[in-house]
Design an enzyme around this catalytic site. Structure first.
Site, mmCIF file in Angstrom:
data_model
loop_
_atom_site.group_PDB
_atom_site.id
_atom_site.type_symbol
_atom_site.label_atom_id
_atom_site.label_comp_id
_atom_site.label_asym_id
_atom_site.label_seq_id
_atom_site.Cartn_x
_atom_site.Cartn_y
_atom_site.Cartn_z
ATOM 1 C CB VAL A 34 -5.586 14.954 1.527
ATOM 2 C CG1 VAL A 34 -6.832 14.207 2.021
ATOM 3 C CG2 VAL A 34 -5.176 14.442 0.155
ATOM 4 C CB VAL A 53 -23.012 12.965 11.874
ATOM 5 C CG1 VAL A 53 -22.591 12.183 13.120
ATOM 6 C CG2 VAL A 53 -21.897 12.945 10.833
ATOM 7 N NE ARG A 65 6.026 14.714 9.393
ATOM 8 C CZ ARG A 65 5.389 14.121 8.414
ATOM 9 N NH1 ARG A 65 4.946 14.840 7.385
ATOM 10 N NH2 ARG A 65 5.166 12.825 8.425
ATOM 11 N NE ARG A 66 6.926 22.238 6.428
ATOM 12 C CZ ARG A 66 6.823 21.025 5.908
ATOM 13 N NH1 ARG A 66 7.606 20.049 6.345
ATOM 14 N NH2 ARG A 66 5.949 20.773 4.962
ATOM 15 C CD GLU A 148 -14.123 3.713 -0.715
ATOM 16 O OE1 GLU A 148 -13.531 3.396 -1.774
ATOM 17 O OE2 GLU A 148 -14.937 2.979 -0.144
ATOM 18 N N GLY A 153 -8.778 7.395 -4.753
ATOM 19 C CA GLY A 153 -9.296 8.715 -4.439
ATOM 20 C C GLY A 153 -10.781 8.756 -4.166
ATOM 21 C CG ASP A 220 0.421 4.922 -5.437
ATOM 22 O OD1 ASP A 220 0.224 5.481 -4.345
ATOM 23 O OD2 ASP A 220 -0.463 4.805 -6.310
ATOM 24 C CE LYS A 224 -3.163 4.437 -4.761
ATOM 25 N NZ LYS A 224 -3.189 5.423 -5.875
#
Length: 463
Positions: A34, A53, A65-66, A148, A153, A220, A224
């Site tokens: 994502v 905008v 992290r990596r 959102e 999704g 999950d 939600k």
């Protein structure tokens, strides 16, 4: 067009509004499926985003992290990649969090808000566990918290509940909000696959993780459901308030039985408002094939909303994946950026109703019950008495003929056969009753001498 990093901020709080020429600094936490999609869209569509905008969006850093991984596909300056997320969020106007989990996401979001940044997140687990703390922090520091992408999704769902239906009274939210389980159940229905085989297919296609527990056990979907109920009913609902059952016990026989009833099995998230309070639950259920949710195939999501004035509404689309989820994240990012340019804020938490959360036992449900019974006189009377004892009304009773174990003949329930081993199968569908009463009825059935086994029990919804 690549977005270059903006100048370092000199103070710890952003201004409430900016001019059209002042870049809004964006910090991205996470560069996975994502996060990578968000970064690509921010760079490739920078001019278009600025026009929407009213000010440029300057990507000032991507926390990972990596750091050693190849991220050339993101199309951003490699110098933007950092492991210092805590420092990054202190120099941003807008923070996008897509790392998931509880920590360090929670601490980073709170730190960002303390430094005046509005936050866009896709973190359903954190919102379900500690949403009120995040809402309170957003209100205290006068920043936006948009999410959102946390549910379904790309489907525009949360904003309609929070804004479009703000003047209406939502009565029910019924939905398929987990693409993995929907794919698994769909394959079990359409191809006859067993549960394990269907899960392996979902993993091969990237719909399911190597460890699918969060999906198939309903965690999950429960997170939600908590978010949906909180928005729909203006009441704080946490993940622990949600009754949760997964799909691991759904068998091919259950799916076949549903097909015989012209139904299909789905993992449903059900949020209902009654005069007594709010009921929130996640569990597999049979729904008629005529219901709009029955036609939701593969890994798609759909949510059915019932409101007093609006009536019935349905939201449908891709509920997961990098690009669909990034679409929802970017939609939120444009919204909060516009608020920053205009000097305002979007709607915050609405929990004024503060309705009681009802236990699962109070929820009104219908049951499908399949019984293996002795084939002799008086069976129907004893079974019916067990239902009547708990004030559960029977809607339909169907008899399945079972071959005689002695000679292969078939007999009706109650027909004298002279064979003490003769068996029959009863399929019973009840009218709506409190779930506790239905559960007690099933337990009573297990104790009857005429009941050799309770083959299957499943709730029936949507009719």
């Amino acid at each position: 067009m690549d977005v270059q990093p903006g100048p370092e901020r000199e103070d710890s709080h952003v201004d409430s509004d900016v001019s059209a020429s002042t870049p809004l600094r964006v910090a991205l936490l996470g560069a996975g499926v994502v996060g990578g999609a968000v970064a690509r869209h921010l760079t490739e569509r920078a001019d278009d985003m600025a026009a929407r905008v009213g000010a440029p969006l300057a990507l000032v850093g991507i926390a990972v992290r990596r750091p050693g991984r190849d991220r050339s596909d993101l199309g951003v300056d490699p110098s933007l990649v950092t492991t210092d997320a805590e420092q990054l969020v202190t120099r941003a106007d807008l923070v996008v969090e897509v790392i998931g989990g509880i920590e360090p996401a929670r601490s980073l979001i709170l730190r960002a808000m303390e430094h005046g940044a509005s936050v866009v997140t896709a973190n359903k687990a954190l919102l379900a566990e500690d949403g009120p703390r995040l809402y309170a922090a957003a209100a205290e520091h006068r920043v936006d918290l948009y999410y959102e992408a946390a549910v379904a999704g790309a489907i525009p769902l949360l904003r309609p509940l929070r804004e479009s239906l703000a003047g209406d009274e939502v009565r029910k939210v019924l939905g398929i909000v987990n693409g993995t389980t929907n794919y698994v159940l769909d394959k079990m229905d359409t191809s006859g696959a067993g549960f394990e085989d269907a899960v392996e297919q979902a993993q091969a296609l990237g719909y399911a993780e190597a460890d699918p527990t969060a999906d198939v056990e309903g965690f999950d979907a429960a997170a939600k459901a908590a978010i949906l109920a909180s928005l729909a009913f203006h009441t704080r609902v946490s993940g622990s308030d949600v009754h949760r059952e997964g799909i691991t016990d759904v068998t091919p026989a259950d799916v076949a039985a549903a097909r015989e009833m012209d139904c299909v099995v789905k993992l449903l998230s059900i949020c209902e408002r009654t005069d007594a309070g709010v009921s929130v639950r996640v569990h597999p259920a049979m729904i008629p094939r005529s219901h709009p949710l029955a036609g939701v195939r593969d890994a798609f999501n759909a949510v059915f909303v019932e409101a007093d004035a609006a009536g019935q509404l349905m939201f449908y689309g891709r509920g997961a994946g990098g690009e669909p989820t990034a679409s929802a994240v970017l939609g939120d990012l444009v919204a909060v950026a516009r608020h920053r340019v205009g000097g305002g804020l979007g709607p915050g938490e609405s929990s004024y109703a503060d309705l009681p959360i009802l236990p699962m036992g109070d929820a009104q449900t219908r049951y499908y019950v399949s019984l293996d019974v002795a084939d002799r006189s008086g069976v129907l009377a004893k079974v019916a008495a067990a239902f009547a004892e708990h004030n559960v009304s029977i809607e339909t009773v169907r008899q399945r003929m079972v071959p005689d174990e002695r000679d292969g003949d078939r007999h009706d329930v109650g027909e004298a056969t002279g064979n003490s081993n003769a068996r029959a199968n009863l399929v019973i569908v009840t009218h709506a009753a409190p779930d506790a009463a239905l559960s007690a009825t099933v337990e009573s059935l297990r104790t009857l001498d005429v009941v050799r086994g309770v083959n299957s029990v499943m709730r029936v919804e949507g009719s």
